[in-house]
Motif scaffolding. Structure first.
Motif, PDB file in Angstrom:
ATOM      1  N   LYS A  64      12.544  15.880 -50.632  1.00 30.93           N
ATOM      2  CA  LYS A  64      13.615  16.737 -50.115  1.00 30.93           C
ATOM      3  C   LYS A  64      14.985  16.382 -50.702  1.00 30.93           C
ATOM      4  CE  LYS A  64      11.181  18.533 -46.477  1.00 30.93           C
ATOM      5  NZ  LYS A  64      10.721  19.850 -46.515  1.00 30.93           N
ATOM      6  N   GLN A  65      15.043  15.376 -51.575  1.00 32.08           N
ATOM      7  CA  GLN A  65      16.314  14.941 -52.153  1.00 32.08           C
ATOM      8  C   GLN A  65      16.259  14.912 -53.679  1.00 32.08           C
ATOM      9  OE1 GLN A  65      16.839  11.126 -50.361  1.00 32.08           O
ATOM     10  NE2 GLN A  65      17.389  11.958 -48.376  1.00 32.08           N
ATOM     11  N   ARG A  66      15.689  15.909 -54.269  1.00 32.65           N
ATOM     12  CA  ARG A  66      15.519  15.927 -55.726  1.00 32.65           C
ATOM     13  C   ARG A  66      16.625  16.682 -56.440  1.00 32.65           C
ATOM     14  NH1 ARG A  66       9.007  16.395 -56.084  1.00 32.65           N
ATOM     15  NH2 ARG A  66       8.626  14.239 -55.527  1.00 32.65           N
ATOM     16  N   ARG A  67      17.818  16.588 -55.953  1.00 31.29           N
ATOM     17  CA  ARG A  67      18.953  17.172 -56.660  1.00 31.29           C
ATOM     18  C   ARG A  67      19.501  16.122 -57.609  1.00 31.29           C
ATOM     19  NH1 ARG A  67      21.706  20.363 -51.754  1.00 31.29           N
ATOM     20  NH2 ARG A  67      20.312  22.162 -51.888  1.00 31.29           N
ATOM     21  N   LEU A  68      19.639  16.506 -58.848  1.00 29.87           N
ATOM     22  CA  LEU A  68      20.123  15.589 -59.878  1.00 29.87           C
ATOM     23  C   LEU A  68      21.422  16.120 -60.453  1.00 29.87           C
ATOM     24  CD1 LEU A  68      16.723  15.157 -61.750  1.00 29.87           C
ATOM     25  CD2 LEU A  68      17.689  13.618 -60.044  1.00 29.87           C
ATOM     26  N   THR A  69      22.356  15.236 -60.695  1.00 27.31           N
ATOM     27  CA  THR A  69      23.599  15.647 -61.334  1.00 27.31           C
ATOM     28  C   THR A  69      23.435  15.547 -62.845  1.00 27.31           C
ATOM     29  OG1 THR A  69      24.543  13.429 -61.381  1.00 27.31           O
ATOM     30  CG2 THR A  69      24.926  14.747 -59.375  1.00 27.31           C
ATOM     31  N   PHE A  70      24.291  16.269 -63.552  1.00 24.45           N
ATOM     32  CA  PHE A  70      24.248  16.208 -65.018  1.00 24.45           C
ATOM     33  C   PHE A  70      24.520  14.785 -65.494  1.00 24.45           C
ATOM     34  CE2 PHE A  70      23.451  20.482 -65.140  1.00 24.45           C
ATOM     35  CZ  PHE A  70      23.654  21.094 -66.365  1.00 24.45           C
ATOM     36  N   SER A  71      25.459  14.094 -64.860  1.00 22.09           N
ATOM     37  CA  SER A  71      25.779  12.729 -65.304  1.00 22.09           C
ATOM     38  C   SER A  71      24.626  11.777 -65.019  1.00 22.09           C
ATOM     39  CB  SER A  71      27.069  12.229 -64.661  1.00 22.09           C
ATOM     40  OG  SER A  71      26.935  12.155 -63.263  1.00 22.09           O
ATOM     41  N   GLU A  72      23.937  11.974 -63.910  1.00 20.29           N
ATOM     42  CA  GLU A  72      22.778  11.145 -63.583  1.00 20.29           C
ATOM     43  C   GLU A  72      21.668  11.341 -64.624  1.00 20.29           C
ATOM     44  OE1 GLU A  72      20.072  10.280 -59.593  1.00 20.29           O
ATOM     45  OE2 GLU A  72      21.172  12.178 -59.752  1.00 20.29           O
ATOM     46  N   ILE A  73      21.439  12.593 -64.983  1.00 17.79           N
ATOM     47  CA  ILE A  73      20.422  12.897 -65.998  1.00 17.79           C
ATOM     48  C   ILE A  73      20.832  12.323 -67.354  1.00 17.79           C
ATOM     49  CG2 ILE A  73      19.299  14.757 -67.295  1.00 17.79           C
ATOM     50  CD1 ILE A  73      19.497  16.445 -64.700  1.00 17.79           C
ATOM     51  N   ALA A  74      22.080  12.514 -67.722  1.00 14.72           N
ATOM     52  CA  ALA A  74      22.566  12.010 -69.016  1.00 14.72           C
ATOM     53  C   ALA A  74      22.409  10.496 -69.113  1.00 14.72           C
ATOM     54  CB  ALA A  74      24.021  12.412 -69.221  1.00 14.72           C
ATOM     55  N   ASP A  75      22.785   9.784 -68.063  1.00 14.55           N
ATOM     56  CA  ASP A  75      22.669   8.323 -68.064  1.00 14.55           C
ATOM     57  C   ASP A  75      21.222   7.867 -68.133  1.00 14.55           C
ATOM     58  OD1 ASP A  75      25.413   8.065 -67.920  1.00 14.55           O
ATOM     59  OD2 ASP A  75      25.445   7.690 -65.757  1.00 14.55           O
ATOM     60  N   HIS A  76      20.400   8.441 -67.292  1.00 12.83           N
ATOM     61  CA  HIS A  76      19.003   7.999 -67.207  1.00 12.83           C
ATOM     62  C   HIS A  76      18.196   8.361 -68.456  1.00 12.83           C
ATOM     63  CE1 HIS A  76      15.482   6.601 -65.016  1.00 12.83           C
ATOM     64  NE2 HIS A  76      14.833   7.631 -65.530  1.00 12.83           N
ATOM     65  N   CYS A  77      18.474   9.529 -69.006  1.00 11.83           N
ATOM     66  CA  CYS A  77      17.694  10.028 -70.149  1.00 11.83           C
ATOM     67  C   CYS A  77      18.335   9.722 -71.493  1.00 11.83           C
ATOM     68  CB  CYS A  77      17.472  11.528 -69.998  1.00 11.83           C
ATOM     69  SG  CYS A  77      16.561  11.943 -68.508  1.00 11.83           S
ATOM     70  N   ARG A  78      19.477   9.069 -71.446  1.00 15.46           N
ATOM     71  CA  ARG A  78      20.185   8.657 -72.664  1.00 15.46           C
ATOM     72  C   ARG A  78      20.497   9.815 -73.602  1.00 15.46           C
ATOM     73  NH1 ARG A  78      17.217   2.992 -74.186  1.00 15.46           N
ATOM     74  NH2 ARG A  78      17.565   1.974 -72.192  1.00 15.46           N
ATOM     75  N   VAL A  79      21.061  10.854 -73.019  1.00 18.06           N
ATOM     76  CA  VAL A  79      21.511  11.997 -73.807  1.00 18.06           C
ATOM     77  C   VAL A  79      22.975  12.237 -73.485  1.00 18.06           C
ATOM     78  CG1 VAL A  79      19.245  13.101 -73.930  1.00 18.06           C
ATOM     79  CG2 VAL A  79      20.787  13.685 -72.061  1.00 18.06           C
ATOM     80  N   GLY A  80      23.657  12.929 -74.368  1.00 18.81           N
ATOM     81  CA  GLY A  80      25.043  13.274 -74.133  1.00 18.81           C
ATOM     82  C   GLY A  80      25.157  14.364 -73.084  1.00 18.81           C
ATOM     83  N   PRO A  81      26.333  14.475 -72.465  1.00 16.69           N
ATOM     84  CA  PRO A  81      26.517  15.495 -71.423  1.00 16.69           C
ATOM     85  C   PRO A  81      26.209  16.915 -71.903  1.00 16.69           C
ATOM     86  CG  PRO A  81      28.396  14.003 -71.495  1.00 16.69           C
ATOM     87  CD  PRO A  81      27.512  13.658 -72.657  1.00 16.69           C
TER      88      PRO A  81
END
Length: 120
Positions: free
Chosen positions: A87-104
């Motif tokens: 029920k808490q699977r909302r991800l921010t762009f910055s969270e995804i960028a950091d975790h997946c090692r991609v640029g914003p």
């Protein structure tokens, strides 16, 4: 590793793969484990441990940038999403960028590609 293949659990359970450990093809097992876990720590370790073999093989060297790293990014995104409570699977762009090692600016493309592959 096929570009559109993201299921590694069953493959990792095959007895044949155990024979790769400690051999000159040990890098295959290490990369498959990293993909199966979806963690960059294992991916980075596999690449570092087998850097000489990767650098000595032009096809593998090219695949690292064009196939392996993008696949790892998609699998890391999947791991990040499913690690959170349902029920808490909302991800921010910055969270995804950091975790997946991609640029914003690459996050949206990564998410779209993962959705198209039915990873998330």
């Amino acid at each position: 590793v096929a570009q559109e293949e993201f299921e590694f659990g069953e493959l990792l359970q095959q007895e044949l793969l155990a024979s790769l450990e400690g051999s000159t093809y040990g890098w295959i097992m290490d990369l498959l484990k990293a993909f199966g876990e979806g963690t960059f720590a294992l991916f980075d370790k596999a690449c570092a441990d087998h850097r000489a073999q990767i650098d000595a093989t032009p096809e593998l060297q090219q695949a690292e940038k064009t196939v392996l790293r993008p696949k790892m990014c998609a699998l890391a995104l999947m791991e990040l999403a499913f690690r959170k409570p349902k029920k808490q699977r909302r991800l921010t762009f910055s969270e995804i960028a950091d975790h997946c090692r991609v640029g914003p600016k690459e996050v949206e493309f990564l998410v779209m590609k993962a959705m198209c592959a039915n990873l998330i």
